[in-house]
Design an enzyme around this catalytic site. Structure first.
Site, PDB file in Angstrom:
ATOM      1  N   LEU A   1      47.473 -22.190   3.993  1.00 36.97           N
ATOM      2  CA  LEU A   1      47.868 -22.213   2.580  1.00 36.97           C
ATOM      3  C   LEU A   1      49.166 -23.001   2.433  1.00 36.97           C
ATOM      4  O   LEU A   1      50.079 -22.893   3.252  1.00 36.97           O
ATOM      5  CB  LEU A   1      48.060 -20.775   2.081  1.00 36.97           C
ATOM      6  CG  LEU A   1      46.773 -19.931   2.072  1.00 36.97           C
ATOM      7  CD1 LEU A   1      47.113 -18.461   1.884  1.00 36.97           C
ATOM      8  CD2 LEU A   1      45.812 -20.423   0.978  1.00 36.97           C
TER       9      LEU A   1
ATOM     10  N   HIS B   1      46.465 -12.013  13.337  1.00 33.79           N
ATOM     11  CA  HIS B   1      46.375 -13.076  14.341  1.00 33.79           C
ATOM     12  C   HIS B   1      46.021 -12.433  15.677  1.00 33.79           C
ATOM     13  O   HIS B   1      46.628 -11.414  16.053  1.00 33.79           O
ATOM     14  CB  HIS B   1      47.704 -13.842  14.430  1.00 33.79           C
ATOM     15  CG  HIS B   1      47.649 -14.974  15.407  1.00 33.79           C
ATOM     16  ND1 HIS B   1      47.042 -16.181  15.113  1.00 33.79           N
ATOM     17  CD2 HIS B   1      48.084 -15.068  16.688  1.00 33.79           C
ATOM     18  CE1 HIS B   1      47.122 -16.969  16.168  1.00 33.79           C
ATOM     19  NE2 HIS B   1      47.755 -16.317  17.144  1.00 33.79           N
TER      20      HIS B   1
ATOM     21  N   ASP C   1      51.505 -18.925  11.039  1.00 30.63           N
ATOM     22  CA  ASP C   1      51.805 -17.760  11.887  1.00 30.63           C
ATOM     23  C   ASP C   1      53.310 -17.504  12.011  1.00 30.63           C
ATOM     24  O   ASP C   1      53.769 -16.884  12.967  1.00 30.63           O
ATOM     25  CB  ASP C   1      51.200 -17.937  13.299  1.00 30.63           C
ATOM     26  CG  ASP C   1      49.693 -18.042  13.220  1.00 30.63           C
ATOM     27  OD1 ASP C   1      49.121 -18.780  14.036  1.00 30.63           O
ATOM     28  OD2 ASP C   1      49.101 -17.415  12.316  1.00 30.63           O
TER      29      ASP C   1
ATOM     30  N   ASN D   1      36.959  -8.096  10.616  1.00 32.96           N
ATOM     31  CA  ASN D   1      38.200  -7.463  10.123  1.00 32.96           C
ATOM     32  C   ASN D   1      38.007  -6.926   8.713  1.00 32.96           C
ATOM     33  O   ASN D   1      38.532  -5.865   8.378  1.00 32.96           O
ATOM     34  CB  ASN D   1      39.348  -8.471  10.180  1.00 32.96           C
ATOM     35  CG  ASN D   1      39.924  -8.585  11.583  1.00 32.96           C
ATOM     36  OD1 ASN D   1      40.621  -7.706  12.044  1.00 32.96           O
ATOM     37  ND2 ASN D   1      39.590  -9.657  12.266  1.00 32.96           N
TER      38      ASN D   1
ATOM     39  N   ASN E   1      48.412 -11.723   7.234  1.00 32.00           N
ATOM     40  CA  ASN E   1      47.375 -12.322   8.075  1.00 32.00           C
ATOM     41  C   ASN E   1      47.261 -11.545   9.376  1.00 32.00           C
ATOM     42  O   ASN E   1      48.248 -10.970   9.863  1.00 32.00           O
ATOM     43  CB  ASN E   1      47.757 -13.782   8.373  1.00 32.00           C
ATOM     44  CG  ASN E   1      46.726 -14.490   9.258  1.00 32.00           C
ATOM     45  OD1 ASN E   1      45.532 -14.437   8.990  1.00 32.00           O
ATOM     46  ND2 ASN E   1      47.196 -15.110  10.328  1.00 32.00           N
TER      47      ASN E   1
ATOM     48  N   GLY F   1      33.647 -11.711   9.481  1.00 33.78           N
ATOM     49  CA  GLY F   1      34.148 -10.628   8.639  1.00 33.78           C
ATOM     50  C   GLY F   1      34.297  -9.302   9.350  1.00 33.78           C
ATOM     51  O   GLY F   1      34.261  -8.243   8.729  1.00 33.78           O
TER      52      GLY F   1
ATOM     53  N   GLU G   1      55.092 -20.473   4.702  1.00 30.97           N
ATOM     54  CA  GLU G   1      54.594 -21.848   4.816  1.00 30.97           C
ATOM     55  C   GLU G   1      54.492 -22.319   6.274  1.00 30.97           C
ATOM     56  O   GLU G   1      53.901 -23.358   6.560  1.00 30.97           O
ATOM     57  CB  GLU G   1      55.475 -22.804   4.005  1.00 30.97           C
ATOM     58  CG  GLU G   1      56.910 -22.874   4.426  1.00 30.97           C
ATOM     59  CD  GLU G   1      57.738 -21.670   3.992  1.00 30.97           C
ATOM     60  OE1 GLU G   1      58.897 -21.609   4.417  1.00 30.97           O
ATOM     61  OE2 GLU G   1      57.220 -20.777   3.264  1.00 30.97           O
TER      62      GLU G   1
HETATM   63  C1  GRF Z   1      39.314 -12.998  14.700  1.00 30.06           C
HETATM   64  O1  GRF Z   1      39.593 -13.323  16.041  1.00 30.06           O
HETATM   65  C2  GRF Z   1      40.606 -12.861  13.949  1.00 30.06           C
HETATM   66  O2  GRF Z   1      41.689 -12.464  14.749  1.00 30.06           O
HETATM   67  C3  GRF Z   1      40.876 -14.238  13.475  1.00 30.06           C
HETATM   68  O3  GRF Z   1      39.589 -14.733  13.106  1.00 30.06           O
HETATM   69  C4  GRF Z   1      38.622 -14.182  14.020  1.00 30.06           C
HETATM   70  C5  GRF Z   1      37.368 -13.779  13.277  1.00 30.06           C
HETATM   71  O4  GRF Z   1      37.682 -12.739  12.430  1.00 30.06           O
HETATM   72  N1  GRF Z   1      41.833 -14.206  12.406  1.00 30.06           N
HETATM   73  P1  GRF Z   1      36.560 -11.984  11.524  1.00 30.06           P
HETATM   74  O5  GRF Z   1      35.537 -11.382  12.480  1.00 30.06           O
HETATM   75  O6  GRF Z   1      35.924 -13.031  10.634  1.00 30.06           O
HETATM   76  O7  GRF Z   1      37.329 -10.939  10.786  1.00 30.06           O
END
Ligand code: GRF
Length: 209
Positions: free
Chosen positions: A95, A111, A152, A16, A109, A14, A149
């Protein structure tokens, strides 16, 4: 017009989500409000971060539910909370097209690479950075994109370049891409989208009232 309710879908640490929480606390998203955190598995640290920020959270244990039931509950939770923007942040579930069609909100999202490079099926977490190092590129980065769909595959909204340094390990590179890339462009993209969504909603309400 009220703030845009934002849901963040998580599966792990978490970091992000934390960047979004900290950004909101700094007043950087005046048009949105983090309103719901949904974890695809129990006990992940992202849930602790949500609790500390007093954000309601929900666990939909992906391993305990068949995909259709998992997505049906996800849809119901988002609809009940009247979510206006869905953010995937370390969310480890592709999804379905059907789900994406039914969600009445944009889905974005984060990435950890410069899409379209090092993206698509199988590119997630450390695997991305291992591939970047194996390719010997000097620059990588992070991307915020619209979810459709195709894994990325959606429209790119924001990107930020991050250098690959000699001696980098997948872990050191992941940390830099998060700190110098993801944690900056995701809050910025969320704030910008909330502003647009709020303006659109107000314009629509005005036109119809
Ligand atoms: C991160 O590298 C993010 O880019 C990817 O998942 C990894 C963990 O993200 N989508 P977080 O620390 O759980 O936000």
């Amino acid at each position: 017009m009220g703030l845009i309710p934002v849901a963040v879908l998580v599966s792990g640490n978490g970091s992000n989500l934390q960047a979004l929480i900290d950004s909101e606390a700094r007043g950087e998203n005046p048009d949105g409000r983090l309103s719901l955190v949904i974890a695809s598995k129990p006990g992940v640290y992202a849930l602790e971060r949500a609790a500390q920020a007093h954000i309601p959270s929900l666990v939909l244990d992906k391993s305990a539910l068949a995909a259709p039931a998992f997505e049906a509950r996800l849809l119901a939770a988002l609809a009940e909370a009247k979510i206006g923007l869905v953010v995937l942040a370390g969310f480890l579930h592709i999804l379905s097209a059907d789900f994406i069609r039914q969600v009445n909100a944009p889905i974005i999202n984060i990435h950890p690479a410069l899409l379209p490079a090092f993206g698509g099926q199988g590119y997630y977490g450390l695997k991305v950075h291992e591939a970047v190092l194996a390719a010997g590129v000097a620059v990588t980065g992070a991307t915020v994109h619209v979810v459709n769909e195709i894994p990325d595959g959606g429209r790119i909204l924001r990107q930020k370049e991050v250098p690959v340094l000699s001696g980098d390990t997948p872990e050191s590179l992941q940390q830099r891409v998060m700190a110098e890339g993801e944690w900056l462009i995701l809050p910025a993209a969320v704030a910008e989208l909330c502003r647009t969504l709020r303006q659109q909603t107000e314009a629509l309400n005005h036109a119809l009232s």
